[in-house]
Design a protein around this motif. Structure first.
Motif, PDB file in Angstrom:
ATOM      1  N   ILE A 222     -23.281 -90.694 -38.606  1.00 24.48           N
ATOM      2  CA  ILE A 222     -23.619 -89.476 -39.328  1.00 24.48           C
ATOM      3  C   ILE A 222     -22.384 -88.707 -39.777  1.00 24.48           C
ATOM      4  N   ALA A 223     -21.325 -88.708 -38.961  1.00 29.15           N
ATOM      5  CA  ALA A 223     -20.123 -87.958 -39.337  1.00 29.15           C
ATOM      6  C   ALA A 223     -19.492 -88.503 -40.617  1.00 29.15           C
ATOM      7  N   PRO A 224     -19.182 -89.808 -40.699  1.00 26.78           N
ATOM      8  CA  PRO A 224     -18.629 -90.325 -41.955  1.00 26.78           C
ATOM      9  C   PRO A 224     -19.615 -90.256 -43.118  1.00 26.78           C
ATOM     10  N   LEU A 225     -20.931 -90.337 -42.837  1.00 27.18           N
ATOM     11  CA  LEU A 225     -21.922 -90.191 -43.906  1.00 27.18           C
ATOM     12  C   LEU A 225     -21.806 -88.815 -44.554  1.00 27.18           C
ATOM     13  N   LEU A 226     -21.746 -87.786 -43.726  1.00 33.70           N
ATOM     14  CA  LEU A 226     -21.673 -86.419 -44.228  1.00 33.70           C
ATOM     15  C   LEU A 226     -20.336 -86.145 -44.914  1.00 33.70           C
ATOM     16  N   ILE A 227     -19.279 -86.769 -44.411  1.00 33.32           N
ATOM     17  CA  ILE A 227     -17.940 -86.519 -44.963  1.00 33.32           C
ATOM     18  C   ILE A 227     -17.710 -87.290 -46.261  1.00 33.32           C
ATOM     19  N   TYR A 228     -18.025 -88.586 -46.256  1.00 33.29           N
ATOM     20  CA  TYR A 228     -17.637 -89.442 -47.374  1.00 33.29           C
ATOM     21  C   TYR A 228     -18.716 -89.630 -48.441  1.00 33.29           C
ATOM     22  N   VAL A 229     -19.980 -89.427 -48.082  1.00 35.01           N
ATOM     23  CA  VAL A 229     -21.062 -89.576 -49.056  1.00 35.01           C
ATOM     24  C   VAL A 229     -21.550 -88.213 -49.528  1.00 35.01           C
ATOM     25  N   SER A 230     -21.874 -87.324 -48.555  1.00 36.86           N
ATOM     26  CA  SER A 230     -22.345 -85.993 -48.934  1.00 36.86           C
ATOM     27  C   SER A 230     -21.205 -85.061 -49.352  1.00 36.86           C
ATOM     28  N   LYS A 231     -19.967 -85.473 -49.030  1.00 38.66           N
ATOM     29  CA  LYS A 231     -18.758 -84.740 -49.443  1.00 38.66           C
ATOM     30  C   LYS A 231     -18.621 -83.367 -48.778  1.00 38.66           C
ATOM     31  N   GLU A 233     -16.834 -80.926 -45.954  1.00 43.68           N
ATOM     32  CA  GLU A 233     -15.526 -80.871 -45.316  1.00 43.68           C
ATOM     33  C   GLU A 233     -15.628 -81.379 -43.880  1.00 43.68           C
ATOM     34  N   VAL A 234     -14.550 -81.971 -43.389  1.00 44.45           N
ATOM     35  CA  VAL A 234     -14.540 -82.509 -42.032  1.00 44.45           C
ATOM     36  C   VAL A 234     -14.916 -81.434 -41.014  1.00 44.45           C
ATOM     37  N   GLY A 235     -14.412 -80.239 -41.201  1.00 41.36           N
ATOM     38  CA  GLY A 235     -14.683 -79.150 -40.272  1.00 41.36           C
ATOM     39  C   GLY A 235     -16.125 -78.687 -40.280  1.00 41.36           C
ATOM     40  N   SER A 236     -16.908 -79.129 -41.277  1.00 44.47           N
ATOM     41  CA  SER A 236     -18.308 -78.712 -41.368  1.00 44.47           C
ATOM     42  C   SER A 236     -19.233 -79.573 -40.523  1.00 44.47           C
ATOM     43  N   VAL A 237     -18.730 -80.712 -40.064  1.00 38.66           N
ATOM     44  CA  VAL A 237     -19.592 -81.651 -39.339  1.00 38.66           C
ATOM     45  C   VAL A 237     -20.214 -81.007 -38.103  1.00 38.66           C
ATOM     46  N   SER A 238     -19.415 -80.220 -37.374  1.00 39.87           N
ATOM     47  CA  SER A 238     -19.947 -79.599 -36.154  1.00 39.87           C
ATOM     48  C   SER A 238     -21.097 -78.649 -36.474  1.00 39.87           C
ATOM     49  N   TYR A 239     -21.028 -77.969 -37.628  1.00 41.11           N
ATOM     50  CA  TYR A 239     -22.115 -77.061 -38.021  1.00 41.11           C
ATOM     51  C   TYR A 239     -23.347 -77.852 -38.456  1.00 41.11           C
ATOM     52  N   LEU A 240     -23.122 -78.960 -39.149  1.00 42.80           N
ATOM     53  CA  LEU A 240     -24.238 -79.771 -39.620  1.00 42.80           C
ATOM     54  C   LEU A 240     -24.960 -80.460 -38.474  1.00 42.80           C
ATOM     55  N   PHE A 283     -30.755 -92.879 -47.701  1.00 43.47           N
ATOM     56  CA  PHE A 283     -29.984 -93.851 -48.481  1.00 43.47           C
ATOM     57  C   PHE A 283     -29.836 -93.408 -49.936  1.00 43.47           C
ATOM     58  N   PHE A 284     -30.927 -92.916 -50.522  1.00 39.01           N
ATOM     59  CA  PHE A 284     -30.913 -92.604 -51.954  1.00 39.01           C
ATOM     60  C   PHE A 284     -30.383 -91.200 -52.280  1.00 39.01           C
ATOM     61  N   PHE A 285     -30.518 -90.252 -51.362  1.00 38.28           N
ATOM     62  CA  PHE A 285     -30.257 -88.866 -51.730  1.00 38.28           C
ATOM     63  C   PHE A 285     -29.179 -88.147 -50.932  1.00 38.28           C
ATOM     64  N   SER A 286     -28.432 -88.852 -50.086  1.00 34.85           N
ATOM     65  CA  SER A 286     -27.432 -88.183 -49.250  1.00 34.85           C
ATOM     66  C   SER A 286     -26.261 -87.610 -50.048  1.00 34.85           C
ATOM     67  N   GLU A 287     -26.084 -88.049 -51.271  1.00 32.92           N
ATOM     68  CA  GLU A 287     -24.982 -87.511 -52.076  1.00 32.92           C
ATOM     69  C   GLU A 287     -25.253 -86.078 -52.529  1.00 32.92           C
ATOM     70  N   PHE A 288     -26.493 -85.641 -52.421  1.00 28.80           N
ATOM     71  CA  PHE A 288     -26.845 -84.269 -52.773  1.00 28.80           C
ATOM     72  C   PHE A 288     -26.830 -83.415 -51.502  1.00 28.80           C
ATOM     73  N   LYS A 289     -25.967 -82.434 -51.451  1.00 22.91           N
ATOM     74  CA  LYS A 289     -25.719 -81.714 -50.206  1.00 22.91           C
ATOM     75  C   LYS A 289     -26.955 -81.038 -49.628  1.00 22.91           C
ATOM     76  N   VAL A 290     -27.701 -80.336 -50.454  1.00 21.15           N
ATOM     77  CA  VAL A 290     -28.872 -79.615 -49.946  1.00 21.15           C
ATOM     78  C   VAL A 290     -29.905 -80.592 -49.390  1.00 21.15           C
ATOM     79  N   ILE A 291     -30.168 -81.665 -50.141  1.00 22.05           N
ATOM     80  CA  ILE A 291     -31.129 -82.670 -49.676  1.00 22.05           C
ATOM     81  C   ILE A 291     -30.614 -83.337 -48.410  1.00 22.05           C
ATOM     82  N   SER A 292     -29.308 -83.560 -48.340  1.00 23.46           N
ATOM     83  CA  SER A 292     -28.711 -84.175 -47.161  1.00 23.46           C
ATOM     84  C   SER A 292     -28.942 -83.323 -45.915  1.00 23.46           C
ATOM     85  N   ILE A 293     -28.826 -82.019 -46.058  1.00 23.74           N
ATOM     86  CA  ILE A 293     -29.059 -81.113 -44.929  1.00 23.74           C
ATOM     87  C   ILE A 293     -30.524 -81.168 -44.484  1.00 23.74           C
ATOM     88  N   ILE A 294     -31.439 -81.170 -45.452  1.00 26.95           N
ATOM     89  CA  ILE A 294     -32.869 -81.229 -45.136  1.00 26.95           C
ATOM     90  C   ILE A 294     -33.210 -82.526 -44.409  1.00 26.95           C
TER      91      ILE A 294
END
Length: 381
Positions: A222-231, A233-240, A283-294
């Motif tokens: 999940i950490a590299p998914l959020l960083i490299y696909v959803s774009k 920041e690294v420091g945001s992972v703990s909040y996500l 798989f299909f929608f993680s590049e969109f930040k809001v959808i990724s959070i949901i």
């Protein structure tokens, strides 16, 4: 949650923290000890392997003792072995310490599941079990993000030091608040093993090992998914991770409620098919930040919701082998952890993006859902 169940939940908090915090710290650990992220993912598998080995063996060796004494002993081992991770000098030593840390994990939850069910009011067994797993859910809501933040901004080794402190507190509260009970084993160990000579027992374990493994194929990376696909920041992972944790708290409550109100097998089928859908959407929608959070929230909810229903299936099926059955079930959950991490890592080794593990996960969850449908038809739920 009652005062009696609190020590079990606190133990779940420590176990959940050590199991899941490493996923958010994979990039930090990989960078510090000069390995790749997929190789660092083997630390997850090492812990899971420890659970698989430790759960049935420790339960078998200790079931003749009072439950309270057993749980304190398991948590003492858990505390010592997690502390070893804070001083591990290299990758291989860290692998060993993670393996050892996993040994008491499944045994603690296996015994704790039976204890929680015995302490429950009539018709509330699944919700009592869910109360124990509340610690696991809160770990992902609060402790994992907090410890991930500390590990990222200071040093990842502090994470395991904090886990050790939680272990010490758990021992104290187990001693003070958990009621004394007689030994939980009511038959001989040989008689307990009879259930595991049946296809039904292994059918339940396969549902968990494969189906739940689909969730871990996503969560392990999940950490590299959020960083490299959803774009993010690294420091945001703990909040996500708080978002995933909030989902787990909701899912844990929902799963316990549904398992007490409906057929646990049907509940499990519904949740597994929901998992398939959610992971395909990742798989299909993680590049969109809001959808990724949901989707992070939804997948977190599904991660915890299946725990109580599948435990109820095992307890009702195993009968006199309930404690060993619950321990084997925890082993199966961690086989799922290991398989999900392993198979989810394959597309990464082949050079694909970090959203591909979720596609592998969807396929695994689908197999689990089909196995659950077969179980319902064969054993009438």
């Amino acid at each position: 949650m009652t005062k009696q169940l609190f020590p079990l939940a606190l133990g779940g908090l420590g176990i959940g923290t050590t199991e899941f915090v490493i996923m958010g710290l994979l990039p930090d650990i990989a960078n510090d000890i000069n390995i790749t992220i997929p190789v660092a993912g083997h630390l997850i598998s090492s812990y899971a392997f420890g659970v698989v080995i430790g759960a049935p063996i420790l339960v078998a060796l200790s079931a003749k003792f009072p439950a309270k004494n057993i749980l304190i002993a398991f948590m003492l081992l858990f505390t010592i072995f997690n502390f070893l991770s804070t001083i591990a000098p290299d990758y291989y030593t860290l692998m060993l310490s993670r393996f050892l840390s996993g040994l008491p994990h499944g045994a603690f939850f296996g015994v704790g599941t039976v204890v929680a069910a015995k302490l429950a009011k009539e018709g509330k067994a699944a919700q009592a079990i869910a109360s124990m797993f509340t610690g696991l859910a809160i770990a992902n809501l609060a402790m994992v993000p907090l410890v991930t933040y500390i590990g990222h901004h200071f040093h990842w080794r502090y994470a395991f030091g904090i886990v050790s402190l939680i272990g010490i507190l758990t021992i104290l509260f187990l001693y003070k608040w958990l009621p004394k009970q007689k030994a939980l084993r009511t038959v001989t160990f040989k008689e307990e093993l009879e259930f595991f000579k049946t296809i039904k027992a292994w059918h339940i374990l396969m549902i968990v090992a494969i189906g739940f493994g689909g969730l871990f194929a996503w969560f392990s990376y999940i950490a590299p998914l959020l960083i490299y696909v959803s774009k993010f920041e690294v420091g945001s992972v703990s909040y996500l991770m708080i978002v995933a944790g909030a989902g787990m708290v909701v899912g844990n409550i929902l799963g316990g409620y549904l398992a007490d109100k409906k057929n646990p097998v049907i509940v499990s089928i519904f949740l597994l098919f929901s998992m398939v859908t959610a992971l395909i959407l990742v798989f299909f929608f993680s590049e969109f930040k809001v959808i990724s959070i949901i989707l992070t929230f939804i997948c977190g909810a599904l991660a915890m919701s299946i725990g109580s229903p599948i435990n109820m299936i095992m307890l009702s099926s195993a009968k006199h082998s309930a404690m060993l059955g619950a321990a084997f079930l925890q082993a199966a959950f961690n086989v799922a952890n290991s398989l999900g991490s392993f198979f989810g890592g394959i597309p990464l080794f082949l050079g694909f993006e970090y959203n591909y593990p979720s596609l592998i996960g969807a396929a695994m969850a689908l197999v689990g859902a089909i196995l659950c449908l077969v179980f319902l038809k064969k054993y009438k739920g």
